[in-house]
Motif scaffolding. Structure first.
Motif, PDB file in Angstrom:
ATOM      1  N   LEU A 167       1.027  -1.110   0.046  1.00  0.00           N
ATOM      2  CA  LEU A 167      -0.021   0.028   0.329  1.00  0.00           C
ATOM      3  C   LEU A 167       1.095   1.245  -0.129  1.00  0.00           C
ATOM      4  O   LEU A 167      -0.134   2.018  -0.862  1.00  0.00           O
ATOM      5  CB  LEU A 167      -0.838  -0.195   1.233  1.00  0.00           C
ATOM      6  N   LEU A 168       2.392   1.278   1.031  1.00  0.00           N
ATOM      7  CA  LEU A 168       3.277   2.449   0.872  1.00  0.00           C
ATOM      8  C   LEU A 168       3.234   2.624  -0.782  1.00  0.00           C
ATOM      9  O   LEU A 168       3.579   3.910  -0.560  1.00  0.00           O
ATOM     10  CB  LEU A 168       4.200   1.708   1.865  1.00  0.00           C
ATOM     11  N   ALA A 169       4.060   1.401  -1.107  1.00  0.00           N
ATOM     12  CA  ALA A 169       5.014   2.025  -2.822  1.00  0.00           C
ATOM     13  C   ALA A 169       3.573   2.402  -3.715  1.00  0.00           C
ATOM     14  O   ALA A 169       3.922   2.422  -4.033  1.00  0.00           O
ATOM     15  CB  ALA A 169       4.868  -0.254  -2.894  1.00  0.00           C
ATOM     16  N   SER A 173       3.773   6.049  -6.087  1.00  0.00           N
ATOM     17  CA  SER A 173       3.642   5.468  -7.800  1.00  0.00           C
ATOM     18  C   SER A 173       3.696   4.051  -7.489  1.00  0.00           C
ATOM     19  O   SER A 173       3.836   3.273  -7.929  1.00  0.00           O
ATOM     20  CB  SER A 173       5.214   5.652  -8.176  1.00  0.00           C
ATOM     21  N   GLU A 174       1.883   3.851  -7.903  1.00  0.00           N
ATOM     22  CA  GLU A 174       1.197   3.060  -8.633  1.00  0.00           C
ATOM     23  C   GLU A 174       1.890   2.353  -9.905  1.00  0.00           C
ATOM     24  O   GLU A 174       1.905   1.161  -9.747  1.00  0.00           O
ATOM     25  CB  GLU A 174      -0.383   3.382  -9.388  1.00  0.00           C
ATOM     26  N   ASP A 175       2.311   2.990 -10.252  1.00  0.00           N
ATOM     27  CA  ASP A 175       3.493   2.226 -11.576  1.00  0.00           C
ATOM     28  C   ASP A 175       4.315   1.431 -11.644  1.00  0.00           C
ATOM     29  O   ASP A 175       4.963   0.380 -11.880  1.00  0.00           O
ATOM     30  CB  ASP A 175       4.218   3.719 -12.336  1.00  0.00           C
ATOM     31  N   ILE A 176       5.490   2.589 -10.775  1.00  0.00           N
ATOM     32  CA  ILE A 176       5.917   1.215  -9.689  1.00  0.00           C
ATOM     33  C   ILE A 176       5.959   0.179  -9.247  1.00  0.00           C
ATOM     34  O   ILE A 176       6.477  -1.127  -8.790  1.00  0.00           O
ATOM     35  CB  ILE A 176       6.766   2.444  -8.703  1.00  0.00           C
ATOM     36  N   ALA A 177       4.797   0.863  -8.132  1.00  0.00           N
ATOM     37  CA  ALA A 177       4.356  -1.072  -7.457  1.00  0.00           C
ATOM     38  C   ALA A 177       3.592  -1.920  -7.990  1.00  0.00           C
ATOM     39  O   ALA A 177       4.193  -2.671  -8.131  1.00  0.00           O
ATOM     40  CB  ALA A 177       3.117  -0.561  -6.852  1.00  0.00           C
ATOM     41  N   GLN A 178       3.283  -1.544  -9.893  1.00  0.00           N
ATOM     42  CA  GLN A 178       2.936  -2.870 -10.693  1.00  0.00           C
ATOM     43  C   GLN A 178       4.138  -2.413 -11.512  1.00  0.00           C
ATOM     44  O   GLN A 178       3.696  -4.120 -11.817  1.00  0.00           O
ATOM     45  CB  GLN A 178       2.293  -1.293 -11.622  1.00  0.00           C
ATOM     46  N   ALA A 179       5.505  -2.356 -11.823  1.00  0.00           N
ATOM     47  CA  ALA A 179       6.377  -2.784 -11.953  1.00  0.00           C
ATOM     48  C   ALA A 179       7.231  -4.096 -11.207  1.00  0.00           C
ATOM     49  O   ALA A 179       7.668  -5.294 -11.720  1.00  0.00           O
ATOM     50  CB  ALA A 179       7.584  -1.821 -12.493  1.00  0.00           C
ATOM     51  N   GLU A 180       6.633  -3.585  -9.491  1.00  0.00           N
ATOM     52  CA  GLU A 180       7.401  -4.194  -8.783  1.00  0.00           C
ATOM     53  C   GLU A 180       6.595  -5.644  -8.646  1.00  0.00           C
ATOM     54  O   GLU A 180       7.066  -6.878  -7.773  1.00  0.00           O
ATOM     55  CB  GLU A 180       8.263  -3.907  -7.472  1.00  0.00           C
ATOM     56  N   GLY A 181       5.471  -6.038  -9.180  1.00  0.00           N
ATOM     57  CA  GLY A 181       4.243  -7.425  -9.079  1.00  0.00           C
ATOM     58  C   GLY A 181       4.405  -7.135  -7.806  1.00  0.00           C
ATOM     59  O   GLY A 181       3.557  -8.057  -7.357  1.00  0.00           O
ATOM     60  N   LEU A 182       3.611  -5.688  -7.573  1.00  0.00           N
ATOM     61  CA  LEU A 182       2.818  -5.793  -6.419  1.00  0.00           C
ATOM     62  C   LEU A 182       1.399  -5.794  -6.079  1.00  0.00           C
ATOM     63  O   LEU A 182       0.112  -5.622  -4.835  1.00  0.00           O
ATOM     64  CB  LEU A 182       3.114  -4.810  -5.113  1.00  0.00           C
ATOM     65  N   HIS A 187      -4.694  -4.661  -4.305  1.00  0.00           N
ATOM     66  CA  HIS A 187      -3.941  -4.093  -2.979  1.00  0.00           C
ATOM     67  C   HIS A 187      -5.257  -3.376  -2.084  1.00  0.00           C
ATOM     68  O   HIS A 187      -5.473  -2.947  -1.124  1.00  0.00           O
ATOM     69  CB  HIS A 187      -2.951  -3.731  -2.266  1.00  0.00           C
ATOM     70  N   ARG A 188      -5.503  -2.025  -3.094  1.00  0.00           N
ATOM     71  CA  ARG A 188      -6.177  -1.245  -2.698  1.00  0.00           C
ATOM     72  C   ARG A 188      -7.879  -1.656  -2.784  1.00  0.00           C
ATOM     73  O   ARG A 188      -8.631  -1.338  -2.005  1.00  0.00           O
ATOM     74  CB  ARG A 188      -6.447   0.089  -4.354  1.00  0.00           C
ATOM     75  N   THR A 189      -8.184  -2.777  -3.742  1.00  0.00           N
ATOM     76  CA  THR A 189      -9.279  -3.355  -2.834  1.00  0.00           C
ATOM     77  C   THR A 189      -9.710  -4.202  -1.501  1.00  0.00           C
ATOM     78  O   THR A 189     -10.650  -3.691  -0.716  1.00  0.00           O
ATOM     79  CB  THR A 189     -10.229  -4.473  -4.278  1.00  0.00           C
ATOM     80  N   LEU A 190      -8.712  -4.844  -0.655  1.00  0.00           N
ATOM     81  CA  LEU A 190      -8.361  -5.063   0.203  1.00  0.00           C
ATOM     82  C   LEU A 190      -8.738  -4.023   1.262  1.00  0.00           C
ATOM     83  O   LEU A 190      -9.055  -3.797   2.296  1.00  0.00           O
ATOM     84  CB  LEU A 190      -7.318  -6.551   0.558  1.00  0.00           C
ATOM     85  N   PHE A 191      -8.222  -3.195   0.574  1.00  0.00           N
ATOM     86  CA  PHE A 191      -7.960  -1.925   1.453  1.00  0.00           C
ATOM     87  C   PHE A 191      -9.208  -1.438   1.702  1.00  0.00           C
ATOM     88  O   PHE A 191      -9.378  -0.994   2.653  1.00  0.00           O
ATOM     89  CB  PHE A 191      -6.657  -0.781   1.427  1.00  0.00           C
ATOM     90  N   MET A 192     -10.093  -1.229   0.716  1.00  0.00           N
ATOM     91  CA  MET A 192     -11.548  -1.048   0.401  1.00  0.00           C
ATOM     92  C   MET A 192     -12.243  -1.756   1.708  1.00  0.00           C
ATOM     93  O   MET A 192     -12.760  -1.050   2.480  1.00  0.00           O
ATOM     94  CB  MET A 192     -12.206  -0.793  -0.596  1.00  0.00           C
ATOM     95  N   ILE A 193     -11.691  -3.229   1.341  1.00  0.00           N
ATOM     96  CA  ILE A 193     -12.861  -4.116   2.488  1.00  0.00           C
ATOM     97  C   ILE A 193     -12.015  -3.937   4.186  1.00  0.00           C
ATOM     98  O   ILE A 193     -13.079  -3.732   4.727  1.00  0.00           O
ATOM     99  CB  ILE A 193     -12.473  -5.185   2.344  1.00  0.00           C
ATOM    100  N   LEU A 194     -10.877  -3.404   4.578  1.00  0.00           N
ATOM    101  CA  LEU A 194     -10.875  -3.543   6.206  1.00  0.00           C
ATOM    102  C   LEU A 194     -11.360  -1.152   6.146  1.00  0.00           C
ATOM    103  O   LEU A 194     -11.806  -1.267   7.429  1.00  0.00           O
ATOM    104  CB  LEU A 194      -9.574  -3.037   6.008  1.00  0.00           C
ATOM    105  N   LEU A 195     -11.690  -0.701   5.902  1.00  0.00           N
ATOM    106  CA  LEU A 195     -12.111   0.637   5.519  1.00  0.00           C
ATOM    107  C   LEU A 195     -13.350  -0.305   5.525  1.00  0.00           C
ATOM    108  O   LEU A 195     -14.384   0.781   6.500  1.00  0.00           O
ATOM    109  CB  LEU A 195     -11.540   1.807   4.589  1.00  0.00           C
ATOM    110  N   ALA A 196     -14.224  -0.269   4.726  1.00  0.00           N
ATOM    111  CA  ALA A 196     -15.700  -0.664   4.845  1.00  0.00           C
ATOM    112  C   ALA A 196     -15.990  -1.475   6.446  1.00  0.00           C
ATOM    113  O   ALA A 196     -16.687  -0.803   7.044  1.00  0.00           O
ATOM    114  CB  ALA A 196     -16.587  -1.570   3.963  1.00  0.00           C
ATOM    115  N   LEU A 197     -15.067  -2.411   6.763  1.00  0.00           N
ATOM    116  CA  LEU A 197     -15.041  -2.669   8.018  1.00  0.00           C
ATOM    117  C   LEU A 197     -14.965  -1.636   9.255  1.00  0.00           C
ATOM    118  O   LEU A 197     -15.723  -2.060  10.025  1.00  0.00           O
ATOM    119  CB  LEU A 197     -14.543  -3.704   8.077  1.00  0.00           C
ATOM    120  N   LEU A 198     -14.264  -0.938   9.374  1.00  0.00           N
ATOM    121  CA  LEU A 198     -14.035   0.319   9.703  1.00  0.00           C
ATOM    122  C   LEU A 198     -15.333   1.137  10.210  1.00  0.00           C
ATOM    123  O   LEU A 198     -15.776   1.297  11.764  1.00  0.00           O
ATOM    124  CB  LEU A 198     -12.642   1.115   9.408  1.00  0.00           C
TER     125      LEU A 198
END
Length: 293
Positions: A167-169, A173-182, A187-198
């Motif tokens: 998430l921090l990466a 930069s989303e492009d760098i994170a995508q290039a690194e295979g992250l 992970h944005r979808t998983l973060f939304m799940i955490l936010l919805a639960l909160l």
């Protein structure tokens, strides 16, 4: 066996004091538990400039409450499902590039809140406390609510720790994170799940309209002092907990609503953080003596 009844007698005033202490302690524990979650989550809201997004998901909670009452569902589960569905709908609409992100957020935010209010108004056979839904009722927190807060909070924090690096990466930069295979999209979808639960957990405590404030203000305050992302998350949780304590004691002393009082306390901390601390530190005689030595 002879018992000394004088020692066990409790006057009505003492009963009131014990009850006050009991619900006040539960409220404080609930608020602190919530602050420990909203602090780290709020950091990503601030870093990613998602304040309006969090507000949209919070507004959708009222629709979740209305549907839960209509179909006799668990309120927390219903709010979670509606908040997550709105988040996914926003992602789908953004990919079409028909409207800007802020326009979509504005439409969904006000639409879900309006639909929720209309649905609640139609259900005349159910009595709703709208003030409690909108602004929370932390003083009515039960032991089962405390268990849900801390169990759900532990789950959210565990998920956030697992997602912290990708998430921090992606935030940088989303492009760098995508290039690194992250896989930033996943992970944005998983973060939304955490936010919805909160949001599902926090709705009863601070209410629909104040959830975003508790997410953003402590994190924005911590940003003024933190030197690293991890430090900012810890500071935000600490400031949020201090806001809860200060707000509850202020509410107790001045007979003000508890949820808004907590938010007011967090705003006070934020205003204090805006002071020129570096200049004040440099102007102190002790600081100048150390620098000259």
């Amino acid at each position: 066996m002879i018992m000394n009844t004088a020692k066990t007698t409790i006057t009505p005033k003492a009963v009131d004091t014990i009850m006050l202490d009991d619900f006040f302690i539960r409220a404080m524990l609930a608020g602190i538990g919530l602050a420990l979650i909203t602090g780290p989550i709020g950091c990503f809201i601030v870093w990613r400039r998602m304040a309006y997004f969090g507000d949209t998901m919070a507004h959708s909670a009222l629709l979740g409450v209305g549907l839960a009452m209509l179909f006799d569902l668990n309120i927390m589960v219903s709010v979670f499902l509606i908040a997550f569905s709105i988040a996914m709908l926003l992602v789908v609409l953004q990919k079409r590039h028909s409207l800007s992100a802020d326009s979509l957020l504005g439409i969904l935010s006000h639409a879900t809140l309006a639909f929720g209010l209309v649905l609640v108004a139609f259900m005349t056979w159910i009595r709703f406390d709208l003030m409690s839904l909108l602004f929370g009722d932390i003083l009515a927190v039960s032991v089962s609510d405390l268990i849900a807060i801390y169990a759900g909070g532990a789950l959210i924090l565990a998920g956030l720790i697992k997602l912290w690096r990708p998430l921090l990466a992606a935030t940088i930069s989303e492009d760098i994170a995508q290039a690194e295979g992250l896989q930033p999209e996943l992970h944005r979808t998983l973060f939304m799940i955490l936010l919805a639960l909160l949001i599902a957990i926090a709705m009863k405590i601070v209410g629909i309209l104040l959830i975003t404030a508790l997410l953003i203000i402590p994190a924005a305050t911590a940003r003024r002092f933190a030197l690293s992302p991890e430090q900012m998350a810890i500071y935000a949780a600490f400031i949020g907990a201090c806001s809860v304590i200060a707000g509850l004691f202020g509410s107790l002393n001045y007979d003000t609503p508890s949820g808004p009082s907590i938010v007011v306390a967090s705003v006070v901390f934020f205003v204090i953080s805006l002071l020129p601390w570096q200049k004040l530190k440099a102007s102190l005689p002790v600081a100048r003596d150390k620098e000259t030595s």
